[in-house]
Write a protein that holds these residues in place. Sequence first.
Motif, PDB file in Angstrom:
ATOM      1  N   ASN A   1     -20.795  -2.855   1.069  1.00 59.50           N
ATOM      2  CA  ASN A   1     -21.494  -4.074   0.689  1.00 59.50           C
ATOM      3  C   ASN A   1     -21.821  -4.015  -0.973  1.00 59.50           C
ATOM      4  O   ASN A   1     -22.419  -4.763  -1.479  1.00 59.50           O
ATOM      5  N   HIS A   2     -21.587  -3.170  -1.510  1.00 57.59           N
ATOM      6  CA  HIS A   2     -21.251  -3.094  -3.057  1.00 57.59           C
ATOM      7  C   HIS A   2     -20.688  -4.199  -3.788  1.00 57.59           C
ATOM      8  O   HIS A   2     -19.507  -4.636  -3.408  1.00 57.59           O
ATOM      9  N   PRO A   3     -21.465  -4.757  -4.965  1.00 57.22           N
ATOM     10  CA  PRO A   3     -20.673  -5.743  -5.575  1.00 57.22           C
ATOM     11  C   PRO A   3     -19.359  -5.362  -6.040  1.00 57.22           C
ATOM     12  O   PRO A   3     -18.556  -6.565  -6.230  1.00 57.22           O
ATOM     13  N   SER A   4     -18.916  -4.198  -6.362  1.00 59.85           N
ATOM     14  CA  SER A   4     -17.687  -4.151  -6.753  1.00 59.85           C
ATOM     15  C   SER A   4     -16.794  -3.565  -5.886  1.00 59.85           C
ATOM     16  O   SER A   4     -15.793  -2.977  -6.121  1.00 59.85           O
ATOM     17  N   VAL A   5     -17.035  -3.718  -4.505  1.00 57.80           N
ATOM     18  CA  VAL A   5     -16.206  -3.143  -3.534  1.00 57.80           C
ATOM     19  C   VAL A   5     -14.759  -3.922  -3.704  1.00 57.80           C
ATOM     20  O   VAL A   5     -13.735  -3.299  -3.390  1.00 57.80           O
ATOM     21  N   ASP A   6     -14.864  -5.161  -4.103  1.00 63.62           N
ATOM     22  CA  ASP A   6     -13.560  -5.943  -4.104  1.00 63.62           C
ATOM     23  C   ASP A   6     -12.372  -4.941  -5.215  1.00 63.62           C
ATOM     24  O   ASP A   6     -11.321  -4.867  -5.261  1.00 63.62           O
ATOM     25  N   TYR A   7     -13.403  -4.348  -6.404  1.00 62.87           N
ATOM     26  CA  TYR A   7     -12.539  -3.767  -7.407  1.00 62.87           C
ATOM     27  C   TYR A   7     -11.762  -2.510  -6.717  1.00 62.87           C
ATOM     28  O   TYR A   7     -10.669  -2.297  -7.085  1.00 62.87           O
ATOM     29  N   ALA A   8     -12.528  -1.826  -5.759  1.00 65.62           N
ATOM     30  CA  ALA A   8     -12.071  -0.681  -5.012  1.00 65.62           C
ATOM     31  C   ALA A   8     -10.664  -1.053  -4.201  1.00 65.62           C
ATOM     32  O   ALA A   8      -9.706  -0.349  -4.329  1.00 65.62           O
ATOM     33  N   TYR A   9     -10.731  -2.212  -3.531  1.00 63.53           N
ATOM     34  CA  TYR A   9      -9.745  -2.458  -2.840  1.00 63.53           C
ATOM     35  C   TYR A   9      -8.547  -2.825  -3.673  1.00 63.53           C
ATOM     36  O   TYR A   9      -7.150  -2.872  -3.683  1.00 63.53           O
ATOM     37  N   TYR A  10      -8.853  -3.738  -4.726  1.00 60.11           N
ATOM     38  CA  TYR A  10      -7.792  -4.028  -5.915  1.00 60.11           C
ATOM     39  C   TYR A  10      -7.164  -2.736  -6.592  1.00 60.11           C
ATOM     40  O   TYR A  10      -5.900  -2.683  -6.576  1.00 60.11           O
ATOM     41  N   MET A  11      -7.986  -1.565  -6.726  1.00 63.44           N
ATOM     42  CA  MET A  11      -7.403  -0.510  -7.087  1.00 63.44           C
ATOM     43  C   MET A  11      -6.522   0.478  -6.425  1.00 63.44           C
ATOM     44  O   MET A  11      -5.717   0.991  -6.557  1.00 63.44           O
ATOM     45  N   ARG A  12      -6.655   0.078  -5.101  1.00 64.50           N
ATOM     46  CA  ARG A  12      -5.995   0.853  -4.014  1.00 64.50           C
ATOM     47  C   ARG A  12      -4.651   0.159  -4.013  1.00 64.50           C
ATOM     48  O   ARG A  12      -3.804   0.772  -3.839  1.00 64.50           O
ATOM     49  N   GLY A  13      -4.686  -1.004  -4.115  1.00 67.53           N
ATOM     50  CA  GLY A  13      -3.176  -1.709  -4.341  1.00 67.53           C
ATOM     51  C   GLY A  13      -2.655  -1.225  -5.573  1.00 67.53           C
ATOM     52  O   GLY A  13      -1.381  -1.164  -5.353  1.00 67.53           O
ATOM     53  N   LEU A  14      -3.178  -1.246  -6.597  1.00 67.77           N
ATOM     54  CA  LEU A  14      -2.580  -0.840  -7.757  1.00 67.77           C
ATOM     55  C   LEU A  14      -2.318   0.515  -7.718  1.00 67.77           C
ATOM     56  O   LEU A  14      -0.946   1.032  -8.318  1.00 67.77           O
ATOM     57  N   THR A  15      -3.008   1.385  -7.107  1.00 68.54           N
ATOM     58  CA  THR A  15      -2.524   2.702  -7.053  1.00 68.54           C
ATOM     59  C   THR A  15      -1.468   2.875  -6.058  1.00 68.54           C
ATOM     60  O   THR A  15      -0.491   3.833  -6.616  1.00 68.54           O
ATOM     61  N   ASN A  16      -1.072   2.282  -4.991  1.00 70.14           N
ATOM     62  CA  ASN A  16      -0.005   2.476  -3.982  1.00 70.14           C
ATOM     63  C   ASN A  16       1.104   1.954  -4.833  1.00 70.14           C
ATOM     64  O   ASN A  16       2.055   2.293  -4.619  1.00 70.14           O
ATOM     65  N   MET A  17       0.806   0.808  -5.495  1.00 67.97           N
ATOM     66  CA  MET A  17       2.048  -0.046  -6.294  1.00 67.97           C
ATOM     67  C   MET A  17       2.587   0.869  -7.252  1.00 67.97           C
ATOM     68  O   MET A  17       3.707   1.103  -7.391  1.00 67.97           O
ATOM     69  N   SER A  18       1.629   1.781  -8.048  1.00 67.34           N
ATOM     70  CA  SER A  18       2.377   2.735  -9.134  1.00 67.34           C
ATOM     71  C   SER A  18       2.984   3.754  -8.487  1.00 67.34           C
ATOM     72  O   SER A  18       3.642   4.407  -8.994  1.00 67.34           O
ATOM     73  N   ALA A  19       2.434   4.311  -7.036  1.00 66.10           N
ATOM     74  CA  ALA A  19       3.115   5.620  -6.657  1.00 66.10           C
ATOM     75  C   ALA A  19       4.648   5.139  -6.194  1.00 66.10           C
ATOM     76  O   ALA A  19       5.329   5.836  -6.130  1.00 66.10           O
TER      77      ALA A  19
END
Length: 248
Positions: free
Chosen positions: A104-122
């Motif tokens: 429920n952290h206010p920046s949890v959406d950033y974590a999901y976004y970074m997961r997409g970016l990380t997999n995309m970068s891989a």
Amino acid sequence: MAKQRSVMLTLTLAFALVVTGCSSTKKDLVPDEPPEVLYQDAQKRLQSGNFFRAAELLEAMDSRYPFGPYSNQVQLDLIYAYYKLDDTARALANIDRFIRLNPNHPSVDYAYYMRGLTNMSADYNFIQNLFNIDRADRDPAYARQAFADFRQLLRQYPDSVYAADAQARMIGLKNRLAKHDLTVAQYYIKRGAWLAAANRAKYVVQTYPDTEMMKPALEIMAEAYSTLGLTEMANNAKAVLRANFPNS
């Protein structure tokens, strides 16, 4: 035997000294400073592009002050540092940990976004892109996961500040996935596996109708069905092809 034991003891002591030396050296890499000092230093490193040193400082903070006032932001910054270092495994591990511990952290959406970016970068291969090498036949597992990550972000946080960028990236990922499936269909044609080619092309048409692969997929379907003697299905594919691409 006594001589052998003496040699083994000497080697053991030497190894212990090496390990101790490495540990102390690693410990000395990050001075024993207050968390606010370390965090300011880490921020300067991130802003200057020194992601390796930033990661060292943030790792030390994460270890020394796991419940401090900077703990959540340190974890988010670590995710970014690992992403910039192309350390996919650590980035994903820290993303999953943050989401699990802070749903429920206010920046949890950033974590999901970074997961997409990380997999995309891989999924991205710098050398192949540098020399314009077609990589459509490569396993798109990371691209598929990145697409799923961005889709999850849009579903759970449609008003996120990262939603627009995630949606734009999904378009490129969708084309990447469609091209891979089309390449598989073309491979089946070369092997004379016409039914498999038709089925894979049909999957492209049904799953990625808004991509550039729509036209060649319909062409493969028409050719495959004609070769198989499935005249009605071939005519249907041709009709859809003409309706969507009149100049085909």
